[in-house]
Scaffold this motif. Sequence first.
Motif, short mmCIF file in Angstrom:
data_model
loop_
_atom_site.label_atom_id
_atom_site.label_comp_id
_atom_site.label_asym_id
_atom_site.label_seq_id
_atom_site.Cartn_x
_atom_site.Cartn_y
_atom_site.Cartn_z
N PRO A 123 0.83 -1.22 0.00
CA PRO A 123 0.00 0.00 0.00
C PRO A 123 0.86 1.27 0.00
CG PRO A 123 -0.89 -1.58 1.56
CD PRO A 123 0.46 -2.11 1.12
N GLY A 124 0.51 2.21 -0.87
CA GLY A 124 1.24 3.46 -0.95
C GLY A 124 2.46 3.40 -1.85
N THR A 125 2.75 2.22 -2.43
CA THR A 125 3.87 2.11 -3.38
C THR A 125 3.30 1.96 -4.79
OG1 THR A 125 4.08 -0.30 -3.54
CG2 THR A 125 5.07 0.77 -1.60
N LYS A 126 4.20 1.98 -5.79
CA LYS A 126 3.74 1.83 -7.18
C LYS A 126 3.26 0.41 -7.47
CE LYS A 126 8.25 0.89 -9.31
NZ LYS A 126 9.16 1.23 -10.39
N PHE A 127 3.47 -0.49 -6.53
CA PHE A 127 3.02 -1.87 -6.71
C PHE A 127 1.67 -2.14 -6.06
CE2 PHE A 127 7.69 -2.03 -6.94
CZ PHE A 127 7.81 -2.48 -8.24
N GLU A 128 1.05 -1.10 -5.54
CA GLU A 128 -0.22 -1.27 -4.82
C GLU A 128 -1.27 -2.01 -5.65
OE1 GLU A 128 -1.53 2.32 -2.97
OE2 GLU A 128 -3.21 1.33 -1.99
N ASN A 129 -1.32 -1.73 -6.96
CA ASN A 129 -2.32 -2.39 -7.81
C ASN A 129 -1.70 -3.32 -8.85
OD1 ASN A 129 -4.67 -1.05 -6.65
ND2 ASN A 129 -3.80 0.82 -7.54
N ALA A 130 -0.43 -3.65 -8.65
CA ALA A 130 0.27 -4.49 -9.63
C ALA A 130 -0.08 -5.96 -9.45
CB ALA A 130 1.78 -4.31 -9.48
N ASP A 131 -0.01 -6.71 -10.56
CA ASP A 131 -0.17 -8.16 -10.42
C ASP A 131 1.15 -8.77 -9.92
OD1 ASP A 131 1.52 -8.59 -12.66
OD2 ASP A 131 -0.19 -8.55 -14.02
N LEU A 132 1.08 -10.02 -9.49
CA LEU A 132 2.22 -10.63 -8.83
C LEU A 132 3.43 -10.76 -9.76
CD1 LEU A 132 3.17 -11.75 -6.15
CD2 LEU A 132 2.28 -14.00 -6.83
N GLU A 133 3.18 -11.08 -11.04
CA GLU A 133 4.30 -11.24 -11.98
C GLU A 133 5.04 -9.92 -12.17
OE1 GLU A 133 3.52 -13.91 -15.22
OE2 GLU A 133 4.96 -12.86 -16.50
N THR A 134 4.32 -8.82 -12.23
CA THR A 134 4.96 -7.50 -12.34
C THR A 134 5.81 -7.23 -11.10
OG1 THR A 134 3.13 -6.69 -13.69
CG2 THR A 134 4.51 -5.04 -12.62
N ILE A 135 5.28 -7.56 -9.93
CA ILE A 135 6.04 -7.36 -8.69
C ILE A 135 7.33 -8.17 -8.73
CG2 ILE A 135 6.00 -7.81 -6.20
CD1 ILE A 135 2.99 -7.07 -6.26
N VAL A 136 7.23 -9.43 -9.16
CA VAL A 136 8.42 -10.29 -9.21
C VAL A 136 9.46 -9.71 -10.17
CG1 VAL A 136 9.26 -12.55 -9.97
CG2 VAL A 136 7.22 -12.40 -8.54
N LYS A 137 9.01 -9.20 -11.31
CA LYS A 137 9.94 -8.72 -12.33
C LYS A 137 10.54 -7.35 -12.00
CE LYS A 137 8.01 -11.09 -16.38
NZ LYS A 137 7.12 -10.94 -17.55
N GLU A 138 9.79 -6.50 -11.30
CA GLU A 138 10.21 -5.10 -11.23
C GLU A 138 10.54 -4.57 -9.84
OE1 GLU A 138 7.27 -2.75 -13.30
OE2 GLU A 138 7.36 -4.03 -15.08
N SER A 139 10.23 -5.30 -8.79
CA SER A 139 10.44 -4.75 -7.44
C SER A 139 11.80 -5.12 -6.88
CB SER A 139 9.33 -5.24 -6.50
OG SER A 139 9.46 -6.63 -6.27
N ASP A 140 12.13 -4.53 -5.77
CA ASP A 140 13.39 -4.82 -5.07
C ASP A 140 13.10 -4.89 -3.57
OD1 ASP A 140 15.48 -4.72 -7.19
OD2 ASP A 140 14.65 -2.71 -7.48
N GLY A 141 14.12 -5.28 -2.84
CA GLY A 141 14.03 -5.23 -1.38
C GLY A 141 12.95 -6.13 -0.82
N GLY A 142 12.28 -5.67 0.21
CA GLY A 142 11.29 -6.48 0.90
C GLY A 142 10.10 -6.84 0.03
N ILE A 143 9.70 -5.94 -0.84
CA ILE A 143 8.56 -6.24 -1.71
C ILE A 143 8.95 -7.38 -2.67
CG2 ILE A 143 7.06 -5.35 -3.56
CD1 ILE A 143 7.01 -2.68 -2.11
N PHE A 144 10.15 -7.31 -3.22
CA PHE A 144 10.61 -8.42 -4.08
C PHE A 144 10.71 -9.71 -3.28
CE2 PHE A 144 13.98 -11.27 -5.38
CZ PHE A 144 13.42 -11.73 -6.57
#
Length: 191
Positions: A44-65
């Motif tokens: 919540p409050g990040t650019k991944f708030e509404n992202a699907d899981l595959e996008t999160i896996v491909k594009e995030s870092d740190g704890g979110i990744f």
Amino acid sequence: MKFELPQLPYALDALEPVISKTTLEYHYGKHHQAYITNLNNLIPGTKFENADLETIVKESDGGIFNNGAQVWNHTFYFLSFSPKGGGNPTGALAQAIDKSFGSFDAFKEQFSAAAATLFGAGWAWLVKNADGSLAIVKESNAGNPLRDGLTPILTCDVWEHAYYLDKQNARPKYIEDFWKIIDWSVVGARY
Ligand code: MN
């Protein structure tokens, strides 16, 4: 989006004696659930708030990744199993395995060795390259080959929490038994 623990297509005791009900109660019910809870708390409050899981896996870092990839990896791992699993792959996947590794037995040997020798916590993967050929890759921690543009086909979780309750330190025994519960109809459809 809010992520939820996926339903398993088998009962928690259905994979015994390969994977015990107790291991699934912890590994699926607590570890997998914790990664989902953590991910839901982090986005919540990040650019991944509404992202699907595959996008999160491909594009995030740190704890979110770390948490997002662990959610993806565990869902992929648990959905690869069936109490009626084992045996050999068929169809296009079987042909690709023969072409890339020589034989199914040779592939099993190489994949098992990769899983056994992966230092520390991580995942062994069978992946499809863009040209349809297959390869085995080792990833540490939450690593996921989607980040390298590869298509995951099969994975083995070699974090100690995957096997310690059943096999203690005998990771090779866990890997040997892992083949007995693979649902090749599910795994083959990923190729
Ligand atoms: Mn795990």
